[in-house]
Write a protein that holds these residues in place. Structure first.
Motif, PDB file in Angstrom:
ATOM      1  N   TYR A 152       0.841  -1.346  -0.048  1.00  0.00           N
ATOM      2  CA  TYR A 152       0.178  -0.083   0.044  1.00  0.00           C
ATOM      3  C   TYR A 152       0.872   1.300  -0.086  1.00  0.00           C
ATOM      4  O   TYR A 152       2.257   1.104   0.221  1.00  0.00           O
ATOM      5  CB  TYR A 152      -0.952   0.020   1.440  1.00  0.00           C
ATOM      6  CG  TYR A 152      -0.275   0.215   2.693  1.00  0.00           C
ATOM      7  CD1 TYR A 152      -0.719   1.452   3.222  1.00  0.00           C
ATOM      8  CD2 TYR A 152       0.422  -0.471   3.152  1.00  0.00           C
ATOM      9  CE1 TYR A 152      -0.217   1.783   4.313  1.00  0.00           C
ATOM     10  CE2 TYR A 152       1.219  -0.449   4.354  1.00  0.00           C
ATOM     11  CZ  TYR A 152       0.683   1.000   4.971  1.00  0.00           C
ATOM     12  OH  TYR A 152       1.312   1.262   6.072  1.00  0.00           O
ATOM     13  N   ALA A 182     -11.782  -6.513   6.825  1.00  0.00           N
ATOM     14  CA  ALA A 182     -12.119  -5.911   5.837  1.00  0.00           C
ATOM     15  C   ALA A 182     -12.211  -4.374   5.788  1.00  0.00           C
ATOM     16  O   ALA A 182     -11.600  -4.039   5.073  1.00  0.00           O
ATOM     17  CB  ALA A 182     -13.559  -6.334   4.976  1.00  0.00           C
ATOM     18  N   ASN A 183     -12.701  -3.945   6.908  1.00  0.00           N
ATOM     19  CA  ASN A 183     -12.551  -2.524   7.256  1.00  0.00           C
ATOM     20  C   ASN A 183     -11.218  -1.980   7.445  1.00  0.00           C
ATOM     21  O   ASN A 183     -11.005  -0.964   7.001  1.00  0.00           O
ATOM     22  CB  ASN A 183     -13.522  -2.027   8.644  1.00  0.00           C
ATOM     23  CG  ASN A 183     -14.973  -2.331   8.166  1.00  0.00           C
ATOM     24  OD1 ASN A 183     -15.498  -1.839   7.046  1.00  0.00           O
ATOM     25  ND2 ASN A 183     -15.851  -2.444   8.920  1.00  0.00           N
ATOM     26  N   LEU A 232      -8.483  -3.420   6.035  1.00  0.00           N
ATOM     27  CA  LEU A 232      -7.832  -3.437   4.771  1.00  0.00           C
ATOM     28  C   LEU A 232      -8.165  -2.112   3.953  1.00  0.00           C
ATOM     29  O   LEU A 232      -7.420  -1.778   3.154  1.00  0.00           O
ATOM     30  CB  LEU A 232      -8.122  -4.654   4.054  1.00  0.00           C
ATOM     31  CG  LEU A 232      -7.523  -5.804   4.709  1.00  0.00           C
ATOM     32  CD1 LEU A 232      -7.872  -7.200   4.269  1.00  0.00           C
ATOM     33  CD2 LEU A 232      -5.885  -5.676   4.546  1.00  0.00           C
ATOM     34  N   ARG A 233      -9.652  -1.819   3.891  1.00  0.00           N
ATOM     35  CA  ARG A 233      -9.933  -0.755   3.085  1.00  0.00           C
ATOM     36  C   ARG A 233      -9.470   0.534   3.614  1.00  0.00           C
ATOM     37  O   ARG A 233      -9.219   1.417   2.634  1.00  0.00           O
ATOM     38  CB  ARG A 233     -11.651  -0.700   3.287  1.00  0.00           C
ATOM     39  CG  ARG A 233     -12.351  -1.606   2.313  1.00  0.00           C
ATOM     40  CD  ARG A 233     -13.616  -1.401   2.235  1.00  0.00           C
ATOM     41  NE  ARG A 233     -14.502  -1.498   3.361  1.00  0.00           N
ATOM     42  CZ  ARG A 233     -15.174  -2.671   3.744  1.00  0.00           C
ATOM     43  NH1 ARG A 233     -15.030  -3.632   2.960  1.00  0.00           N
ATOM     44  NH2 ARG A 233     -15.791  -2.831   4.938  1.00  0.00           N
ATOM     45  N   SER A 234      -8.830   0.615   4.822  1.00  0.00           N
ATOM     46  CA  SER A 234      -8.267   1.861   5.246  1.00  0.00           C
ATOM     47  C   SER A 234      -6.798   2.056   4.652  1.00  0.00           C
ATOM     48  O   SER A 234      -6.205   3.219   4.623  1.00  0.00           O
ATOM     49  CB  SER A 234      -8.249   1.873   6.718  1.00  0.00           C
ATOM     50  OG  SER A 234      -7.346   0.925   7.193  1.00  0.00           O
ATOM     51  N   ARG A 275      -4.101  -0.116  -1.944  1.00  0.00           N
ATOM     52  CA  ARG A 275      -3.669  -1.539  -1.441  1.00  0.00           C
ATOM     53  C   ARG A 275      -3.696  -2.256  -2.693  1.00  0.00           C
ATOM     54  O   ARG A 275      -4.464  -2.251  -3.625  1.00  0.00           O
ATOM     55  CB  ARG A 275      -4.808  -1.948  -0.604  1.00  0.00           C
ATOM     56  CG  ARG A 275      -4.879  -3.350   0.066  1.00  0.00           C
ATOM     57  CD  ARG A 275      -6.132  -3.453   0.842  1.00  0.00           C
ATOM     58  NE  ARG A 275      -7.360  -3.849  -0.140  1.00  0.00           N
ATOM     59  CZ  ARG A 275      -8.181  -2.844   0.042  1.00  0.00           C
ATOM     60  NH1 ARG A 275      -8.299  -1.773   0.510  1.00  0.00           N
ATOM     61  NH2 ARG A 275      -9.252  -3.268  -0.651  1.00  0.00           N
TER      62      ARG A 275
END
Length: 158
Positions: A23, A98-99, A101-103, A107
């Motif tokens: 990322y 999942a939250n 990773l979305r941050s 990515r």
């Protein structure tokens, strides 16, 4: 062969290393994993000690550890009371991961190479430990219990 300074970990879609990559800030390694606190006893009540965590470890571009986000979703006992519901411990852990990773900006899921690190949260040991002995080198990711070794291609053993 001795343990390399940077331990390669191969991205494996739909496998135990499906949530690793790069990322904007460097590299990441994430998982949902059960763990026992250090020193637990496998006797009556162990189901409450076995806890499910959503884990996100962050590393810089050179593979140096920088931070972790570790969240306990609940215990094995809780999961057994509601094993398949939307509010189950496993569903909560997956949603939280999942939250996290979305941050991560920009990515991408791909192979990583990181340096050993270790920390303790809730009495649970997390980290990548590398050792060398007379048979060569190896590394193990905790609490996931993924082992890495020769030919150091990033593939793991369990």
């Amino acid at each position: 062969m001795a343990t390399p300074e940077l331990i390669p970990i191969a991205y494996e879609p739909h496998g135990r290393t499906e949530a690793i990559g790069h990322y904007t800030g460097g590299q990441f390694l994430a998982s949902v994993t059960y763990a026992f606190p250090e020193g637990f006893r496998l006797d009556e009540g162990w189901e409450e000690q076995k806890r499910l965590y959503a884990v996100l470890h962050l590393f810089d571009a050179m593979g140096r550890y920088s931070d972790s986000q570790i969240w306990c979703a609940g215990s094995w006992a809780e999961q057994q009371r509601d094993p398949e519901g939307a509010g189950s411990v496993l569903a909560r852990a997956r949603a939280h991961l999942a939250n996290m990773l979305r941050s991560l900006p920009r990515r991408t899921y791909k192979d990583i190479a990181i340096r050993p690190f270790q920390l303790r949260v809730d009495g649970v040991f997390f980290g990548l430990v590398a050792k060398d002995d007379e048979d060569g080198g190896w590394a193990e990711l905790y609490p996931d219990h993924l082992g890495f070794g020769e030919p150091w291609d990033g593939r793991y053993d369990t």
